[in-house]
Design an enzyme around this catalytic site. Sequence first.
Site, PDB file in Angstrom:
ATOM      1  N   ARG A  43       0.847  -1.187   0.000  1.00  0.00           N
ATOM      2  CA  ARG A  43       0.000   0.000   0.000  1.00  0.00           C
ATOM      3  C   ARG A  43       0.888   1.245   0.000  1.00  0.00           C
ATOM      4  O   ARG A  43       1.503   1.571   1.010  1.00  0.00           O
ATOM      5  CB  ARG A  43      -0.933   0.016   1.216  1.00  0.00           C
ATOM      6  CG  ARG A  43      -1.828   1.255   1.237  1.00  0.00           C
ATOM      7  CD  ARG A  43      -3.056   1.119   2.121  1.00  0.00           C
ATOM      8  NE  ARG A  43      -2.760   1.086   3.537  1.00  0.00           N
ATOM      9  CZ  ARG A  43      -3.691   1.226   4.499  1.00  0.00           C
ATOM     10  NH1 ARG A  43      -4.958   1.384   4.167  1.00  0.00           N
ATOM     11  NH2 ARG A  43      -3.340   1.165   5.772  1.00  0.00           N
ATOM     12  N   ASP A  78      -4.121   3.250  13.527  1.00  0.00           N
ATOM     13  CA  ASP A  78      -3.260   3.873  12.531  1.00  0.00           C
ATOM     14  C   ASP A  78      -3.738   5.302  12.306  1.00  0.00           C
ATOM     15  O   ASP A  78      -4.552   5.826  13.077  1.00  0.00           O
ATOM     16  CB  ASP A  78      -3.203   3.049  11.237  1.00  0.00           C
ATOM     17  CG  ASP A  78      -4.530   2.989  10.489  1.00  0.00           C
ATOM     18  OD1 ASP A  78      -5.456   3.745  10.842  1.00  0.00           O
ATOM     19  OD2 ASP A  78      -4.623   2.197   9.538  1.00  0.00           O
TER      20      ASP A  78
END
EC number: 2.3.3.9
Length: 541
Positions: A168, A452
Amino acid sequence: MSAPTPVPPAVVEAEPLERQGEVLTPEALAFLAELHRRFTPRRDELLARRAERRAEIARTGTLDFLPETAHIRADDSWRVAPAPPALNDRRVEITGPTDRKMTVNALNSGARVWLADFEDASAPTWENVIHGQLNLIDARERRIDFTTPRGKSYALRPAEELATVVVRPRGWHLAERHLRVDGRPMPGALVDFGLYFFHNARPLMELGKGPYFYLPKTESHLEARLWNEVFVFAQDRLGIPRGTVRATVLIETITAAYEMEEILYELRDHASGLNAGRWDYLFSLVKNFRDAGAAFVLPDRNAVTMTAPFMRAYTELLVRTCHRRGAHAIGGMAAFIPSRRDPEVNKAALEKVRADKDREAKDGFDGSWVAHPDLVPVALAAFDAVLGDRPHQKDRLREDVRVTAAELIDIGSLDARPSFEGLRNAVQVGVRYIEAWLGGLGAVAIFNLMEDAATAEISRSQIWQWINAGVELEHQGRTVPVTAELVRTVAAEELAAVRAEIGEQAFAAGHWQQAHDLLLKVALDEEYVDFLTLPAYELLD
């Protein structure tokens, strides 16, 4: 005839790191410069278009499916390319940053896929960016291991037992200030994609796999089209067959939810699926409808479950869309971090994780995410029970699903309301996460959850919205309005609590005051900043 003038490569503006030259070769830097010059201008236009669309949402207070792409949605003839063997069975995926320990543990976890994260689970320090790329190269070449300070060693299992790597890269909005082309910092997305593709595409093909990616923060099919153009150019430039790259798009913005089919269509030769990203999706909803009044005020973030009607509409539409077009539908994150100290907390949390994964599997998802290796067996059992020996359930077309534009933003269907404890939790989690991020950690265990950047984004966005919408909370037997003064008081209390908990020396050695100040800035400023990681990046060492 004179030789062609060499194209100036990307310029490195950072103190050199150990083994940096293995990643930033002259050829790799030249490739990055080509990507930048060819695609950054269009990226800039699309970022400007985001602002225009947000202004339109503020004016109209609604969203709808695009009339100009109705023909794509109505056309039953097109499908995405068949999944390559390495991505055909995705029943459990583990996510995490690309540090050395996580690389080994994720690959060994028993999950089918590892989302190797340069985005929300990674603070983009120069060391994390470069060493993350090195760790992926080392893992592919099977020359990676890890030993803890206590002497515990980790090494890779046999190749056939390892998870497939899906990288990612950062979102389009983030820059990489340490790499410049023609005086401008490169988009972090092109750096992360370019370096991984340049060093790994051909070797991965020789291993029977390929360069696979998760695309974050996508807001429109035009942004997906840009990624497709990047893939075509990169493959042609390095002599890689078109279609070797495969991309899974995170539907984690409210605008992308209205363009799922178009996103798959734009990437159809390179698409492998869509993913339902919970926290960023809620963050995007709040961000886009932040000034739309009480009708769009969300309750405490932990009170918004995937069973909320508007979240059900989003996830069921995603499954139907993916399966109609032959793509994988990947479910959301189980962020719980098992505790070896509190079996009762574990038992209750694991029951919630099990119920969540059972629901996803029964709804038609082909796989789902976990944040910790101990959760892999739980998710695996849920999907094994539904899939059996089948690699996926794309034959479940979910033709029973009918989702209207209004249902995707029907926030009023929620029973829960904001609470004082929800406000306190937003401050607690926001400060703790930002402090860790400024210290170079992007994936942080807070209150038994792996958090996150999306966590901090929804936390500060809810604070901003509650203040500007005039939300009132029940506290100690009275009603109190959410004001900047109240938030500052709560933040000061939490900062003092942290100082008392960890001690003066550890507090001074950390980034606690910076984190506190930044959270208040992005939560209280009259002008809402689109991403807190933009001002936070300027504070990174």
